[in-house]
Design an enzyme around this catalytic site. Structure first.
Site, PDB file in Angstrom:
ATOM      1  CG  HIS A  31      22.450 -28.220 -13.400  1.00  0.00           C
ATOM      2  ND1 HIS A  31      21.932 -29.354 -12.856  1.00  0.00           N
ATOM      3  CD2 HIS A  31      21.473 -27.295 -13.319  1.00  0.00           C
ATOM      4  CE1 HIS A  31      20.688 -29.131 -12.474  1.00  0.00           C
ATOM      5  NE2 HIS A  31      20.379 -27.882 -12.735  1.00  0.00           N
TER       6      HIS A  31
HETATM    7  C1  UD1 Z   1      17.890 -24.047 -15.347  1.00  0.00           C
HETATM    8  C2  UD1 Z   1      17.020 -23.919 -14.104  1.00  0.00           C
HETATM    9  C3  UD1 Z   1      17.328 -25.077 -13.151  1.00  0.00           C
HETATM   10  C4  UD1 Z   1      17.211 -26.411 -13.848  1.00  0.00           C
HETATM   11  C5  UD1 Z   1      18.124 -26.408 -15.067  1.00  0.00           C
HETATM   12  C6  UD1 Z   1      18.069 -27.728 -15.804  1.00  0.00           C
HETATM   13  C7  UD1 Z   1      16.535 -21.594 -13.392  1.00  0.00           C
HETATM   14  C8  UD1 Z   1      16.792 -20.601 -12.340  1.00  0.00           C
HETATM   15  N1  UD1 Z   1      17.324 -22.700 -13.357  1.00  0.00           N
HETATM   16  O1  UD1 Z   1      19.231 -23.856 -14.939  1.00  0.00           O
HETATM   17  O2  UD1 Z   1      16.392 -25.041 -12.087  1.00  0.00           O
HETATM   18  O3  UD1 Z   1      17.582 -27.439 -12.963  1.00  0.00           O
HETATM   19  O4  UD1 Z   1      17.705 -25.333 -15.914  1.00  0.00           O
HETATM   20  O5  UD1 Z   1      18.917 -27.796 -16.870  1.00  0.00           O
HETATM   21  O6  UD1 Z   1      15.646 -21.415 -14.196  1.00  0.00           O
HETATM   22  N2  UD1 Z   1      22.745 -22.944 -21.911  1.00  0.00           N
HETATM   23  C9  UD1 Z   1      23.042 -23.454 -23.134  1.00  0.00           C
HETATM   24  N3  UD1 Z   1      22.023 -23.935 -23.908  1.00  0.00           N
HETATM   25  C10 UD1 Z   1      20.725 -23.904 -23.483  1.00  0.00           C
HETATM   26  C11 UD1 Z   1      20.446 -23.356 -22.228  1.00  0.00           C
HETATM   27  C12 UD1 Z   1      21.468 -22.886 -21.441  1.00  0.00           C
HETATM   28  O7  UD1 Z   1      24.175 -23.512 -23.553  1.00  0.00           O
HETATM   29  O8  UD1 Z   1      19.844 -24.370 -24.244  1.00  0.00           O
HETATM   30  C13 UD1 Z   1      23.851 -22.436 -21.068  1.00  0.00           C
HETATM   31  C14 UD1 Z   1      24.046 -20.954 -21.203  1.00  0.00           C
HETATM   32  O9  UD1 Z   1      25.401 -20.697 -21.153  1.00  0.00           O
HETATM   33  C15 UD1 Z   1      23.385 -20.405 -19.966  1.00  0.00           C
HETATM   34  C16 UD1 Z   1      23.601 -21.518 -18.953  1.00  0.00           C
HETATM   35  O10 UD1 Z   1      23.554 -22.719 -19.721  1.00  0.00           O
HETATM   36  O11 UD1 Z   1      23.908 -19.191 -19.562  1.00  0.00           O
HETATM   37  C17 UD1 Z   1      22.565 -21.555 -17.877  1.00  0.00           C
HETATM   38  O12 UD1 Z   1      21.238 -21.624 -18.426  1.00  0.00           O
HETATM   39  P1  UD1 Z   1      19.991 -21.084 -17.572  1.00  0.00           P
HETATM   40  O13 UD1 Z   1      18.733 -21.319 -18.300  1.00  0.00           O
HETATM   41  O14 UD1 Z   1      20.266 -19.687 -17.120  1.00  0.00           O
HETATM   42  O15 UD1 Z   1      20.007 -21.955 -16.249  1.00  0.00           O
HETATM   43  P2  UD1 Z   1      20.361 -23.492 -15.988  1.00  0.00           P
HETATM   44  O16 UD1 Z   1      21.639 -23.571 -15.264  1.00  0.00           O
HETATM   45  O17 UD1 Z   1      20.209 -24.309 -17.239  1.00  0.00           O
END
Ligand code: UD1
Length: 367
Positions: A205
């Site tokens: 991811h």
């Molecule tokens: C975040 C953490 C990362 C961790 C990861 C674990 C930061 C900078 N990164 O990254 O260190 O390893 O979590 O999973 O904080 N999304 C969903 N549902 C959710 C959450 C996210 O669909 O419940 C999707 C959304 O499209 C979002 C994308 O995932 O834009 C990324 O989510 P985000 O929280 O920005 O960062 P992660 O890549 O999950």
């Protein structure tokens, strides 16, 4: 009752770190409350962890959701500040390295509230990773820093942090692993029967791997190659699925031997890792969990902030290079891969050590 410590969680890897801390604080006792920023909000990425790990329901949910790094961090900060005004804790405790960690640490520090960081001092020395920036800044803002491995102290000293603030306590995420191993859901249950050839568990991811079309394509081609020998069980992060679809790579996800799953609960994932032939990942947490389980791990990153998993554990760094990944994969098939040993203080007692130390720190009037 006044709040002594306001604990913060936001994203999936935070939940397994806070679970043993909330339990140890209740036992000591330390008057703790829990804030969920809502950075992760899907039931599969959040609620299921609270249920399976017995984390108390958050006292406050900021419900910030997803957006760009700046907007997400700013949203958390704006929403967290009034919570501090109401709760008036003696200290704010943050875990790990996600955007929720730095956002809440920064708000607390500016309000002259003590900051406690659990999992301090890890460094990849790669500032292209958003988490590395979060780690460095959170540690600079912290008054009390609990570390998972001894090399973390060297990193902190190099950045001018006083040794008296740093306590080596071990790994709270491994507390959760040890506490739940007996209840892990067997892979055969999750997969509807154990794959006869064995299987590799894959997670991907990181933006550096999934946001670049060329790199993601090469990685998915490599996984399809692995899937010719072993089933590839891939609980796919929403961001990775979206990237593959956007880039027209969904066909590779459907290659023979590839088994795509929705994000799994903790107990399902734990069982899947425990029973796997190997794990291929770019996650920080899985590097540590595989070391604790003694399962070989190929990390498709150029660096790691968790060097003990290389020095003592079962982890090998290959970067996203197909040749290196496949060479390491063949080596694991041929001889079982690195044996490794369990690192110091990854013994299931880290949260108990933190609670004991923190009680003394609070009683000494340090916050
Ligand atoms: C975040 C953490 C990362 C961790 C990861 C674990 C930061 C900078 N990164 O990254 O260190 O390893 O979590 O999973 O904080 N999304 C969903 N549902 C959710 C959450 C996210 O669909 O419940 C999707 C959304 O499209 C979002 C994308 O995932 O834009 C990324 O989510 P985000 O929280 O920005 O960062 P992660 O890549 O999950």
């Amino acid at each position: 009752m006044t709040t002594e410590v306001l604990c913060v969680v936001g994203a999936r890897p935070n939940f397994m770190k806070i679970a043993p801390l909330m339990a140890a604080f209740a036992a000591r006792p330390i008057a703790a409350k829990l804030v969920h920023t809502g950075q992760h909000y899907d039931p599969a990425m959040s609620d299921s962890f609270f249920e399976q790990l017995g984390i108390p329901r958050p006292d406050v949910n900021l419900e910030v959701g997803s957006s760009s790094h700046a907007a997400q961090t700013a949203d958390i900060m704006r929403a967290f500040e009034p919570v501090l005004d109401v709760q008036q804790p003696r200290a704010v405790l943050v875990v790990g390295d996600v955007n929720s960690t730095i956002a809440c640490a920064l708000v607390a520090a500016k309000k002259n509230i003590k900051v406690i960081h659990v999992e301090a001092g890890l460094r990849s020395d790669d500032r292209r990773m958003p988490e590395e920036i979060n780690r460095i800044l959170t540690d600079q803002l912290s008054d009390l820093l609990y570390t998972t491995e001894r090399t973390a102290l060297d990193n902190l000293l190099r950045e001018g942090i006083a040794a008296e603030r740093v306590q080596f306590v071990g790994n709270v995420m491994i507390d959760t692993l040890r506490a739940h191993l007996d209840r892990a859901v067997p892979a055969a249950t999750t997969l509807g029967g154990k794959p006869p050839r064995g299987y590799a568990v894959v997670t991907l991811h990181r933006p550096s791997n999934v946001d670049s079309p060329a790199i993601l394509q090469r990685l998915l081609e490599t996984l399809a190659e692995v899937a010719r020998t072993l089933d590839v069980v891939f609980p796919i992060h929403p961001r990775t699925r979206a990237a593959a679809e956007r880039l027209g790579l969904s066909g590779l996800l459907a290659a023979p031997g590839m088994r795509l799953l929705a994000p799994l609960g903790y107990l399902e994932m734990l069982g899947l890792m425990r029973d796997a032939t190997l794990v291929i990942t770019d996650s920080g947490g899985l590097q540590e969990e595989t070391t604790a389980l003694g399962v070989p791990c190929i990390t498709v990153r150029e660096n790691t902030e968790r060097p003990i998993t290389i020095a003592e554990g079962t982890n090998t760094l290959t970067g996203p290079d197909p040749e290196k990944i496949l060479a390491c994969f063949r080596e694991i098939l041929a001889n079982g891969g690195k044996r490794g040993r369990n690192p110091e203080y990854w013994d299931g007692q880290a949260a108990v050590r933190i609670a004991a130390h923190l009680r003394g720190w609070l009683d000494a009037g340090s916050a």
